[in-house]
Design an enzyme around this catalytic site. Structure first.
Site, PDB file in Angstrom:
ATOM      1  N   ASP A 196       0.663  -1.223  -0.152  1.00 25.47           N
ATOM      2  CA  ASP A 196       0.060   0.031   0.011  1.00 25.47           C
ATOM      3  C   ASP A 196       1.013   1.220  -0.026  1.00 25.47           C
ATOM      4  O   ASP A 196       2.127   0.926   0.345  1.00 25.47           O
ATOM      5  CB  ASP A 196      -0.837  -0.221   1.207  1.00 25.47           C
ATOM      6  CG  ASP A 196      -1.759   1.412   1.352  1.00 25.47           C
ATOM      7  OD1 ASP A 196      -2.328   1.690   0.348  1.00 25.47           O
ATOM      8  OD2 ASP A 196      -1.949   1.914   2.706  1.00 25.47           O
ATOM      9  N   CYS A 197       0.625   2.428  -0.376  1.00 20.05           N
ATOM     10  CA  CYS A 197       1.236   3.728  -0.345  1.00 20.05           C
ATOM     11  C   CYS A 197       1.188   4.345   0.928  1.00 20.05           C
ATOM     12  O   CYS A 197       2.067   4.501   1.558  1.00 20.05           O
ATOM     13  CB  CYS A 197       0.808   4.395  -1.578  1.00 20.05           C
ATOM     14  SG  CYS A 197       1.885   6.105  -1.949  1.00 20.05           S
ATOM     15  N   ASP A 198      -0.054   5.047   0.970  1.00 18.02           N
ATOM     16  CA  ASP A 198      -0.132   5.935   2.036  1.00 18.02           C
ATOM     17  C   ASP A 198      -0.398   5.161   3.666  1.00 18.02           C
ATOM     18  O   ASP A 198      -0.860   4.380   3.745  1.00 18.02           O
ATOM     19  CB  ASP A 198      -1.361   6.618   2.136  1.00 18.02           C
ATOM     20  CG  ASP A 198      -1.496   7.596   0.734  1.00 18.02           C
ATOM     21  OD1 ASP A 198      -0.632   8.423   1.045  1.00 18.02           O
ATOM     22  OD2 ASP A 198      -2.233   7.307  -0.118  1.00 18.02           O
ATOM     23  N   ASP A 252      -1.934  -0.842   5.809  1.00 24.11           N
ATOM     24  CA  ASP A 252      -2.019  -0.005   7.100  1.00 24.11           C
ATOM     25  C   ASP A 252      -3.500   0.178   7.591  1.00 24.11           C
ATOM     26  O   ASP A 252      -3.874   0.567   8.660  1.00 24.11           O
ATOM     27  CB  ASP A 252      -1.206   1.130   7.566  1.00 24.11           C
ATOM     28  CG  ASP A 252      -1.911   2.303   6.389  1.00 24.11           C
ATOM     29  OD1 ASP A 252      -2.361   2.097   5.585  1.00 24.11           O
ATOM     30  OD2 ASP A 252      -2.119   3.293   6.899  1.00 24.11           O
TER      31      ASP A 252
END
Ligand SMILES: [Mg+2]
Length: 226
Positions: free
Chosen positions: A9-11, A165
């Site tokens: 995932d990025c954020d 997250d």
């Protein structure tokens, strides 16, 4: 089955963006007629696509968000990213040593990732294997984006580990039939975040990105012997 692909995932996993992002969303929504706090944005919309969040807000408002909202939000978000955004501690070291292939699967837009990953030196490390929910019909918590990313990388779902997250992301990875690690090292993660990730179905949780190569090795060994 061996582990051949790590889907990040990025954020909140590659970049520590969630506090900055929630603040920008709260400021701009409040300015455009939908009063909300940063904490409420985090609780309701973290890890979900902007498209779905906006639909929910517009349903409550009984009208469209004003056209200026979208431009103002993007300007503020990108300005704040350029000024304040940092990579998650340890991620560059991890990318130096992991032996599996890697890609990104994010609810954010490609343009947003160009700014967030670009300003933290991470964009070139993943490009062109950067996938956005804008490329699939249903965003997280649906499995679509993870399955799309794995398909583009040519790796079957059971050979993928997802790092997430958010609860929506954990649910999406599980629905895709993938192993999922819950990461709670972002500065937005308060007490109870790890437990929430476990309850959402994370196979394990961790808060220090430096641990990732060893955790993947261990899961891969279990998969071989189990
Ligand atoms: Mg996230």
């Amino acid at each position: 089955m061996p582990i051949d692909l790590i889907i990040f995932d990025c954020d909140g996993v590659l970049v520590d963006s969630e506090v900055i992002s929630c603040r920008a969303h709260a400021d701009m929504l409040t300015r455009h007629g939908y009063p909300i706090t940063s904490a409420q944005v985090s609780e309701r919309f973290l890890g979900r696509s902007t498209r779905q969040a906006n639909l929910e807000i517009e349903t409550e408002l009984g009208r469209k968000l004003p056209e200026a909202y979208h431009g103002d939000l993007q300007d503020e978000l990108f300005r704040a990213f350029e000024a304040d955004l940092e990579a998650i501690r340890g991620i560059h070291d991890v990318l130096d040593v992991v032996t599996q292939r890697v890609c990104v699967a994010s609810s954010g837009s490609h343009q947003r990732m160009q700014v967030s990953l670009g300003s933290t030196g991470l964009y070139a490390r993943f490009a062109p294997n950067i996938f956005s929910s804008s490329q699939v019909k249903n965003g997280k918590p649906a499995p679509d984006l993870f399955l799309f990313a794995a398909g583009e990388m040519g790796v079957p779902p059971e050979c993928c580990v997802v790092i997430e997250d958010s609860l929506a992301g954990i649910a999406g990875a599980r629905a895709a039939g993938m192993i999922v690690f819950g990461f709670y090292g972002g500065s937005h993660c308060g007490d109870g975040h790890a437990e929430a990730l476990r309850q959402a179905g994370a196979d394990l949780t961790f808060s220090d990105m430096h641990q990732l190569p060893e955790l993947v090795r261990r899961v891969a060994a279990d998969a071989l012997t189990g």
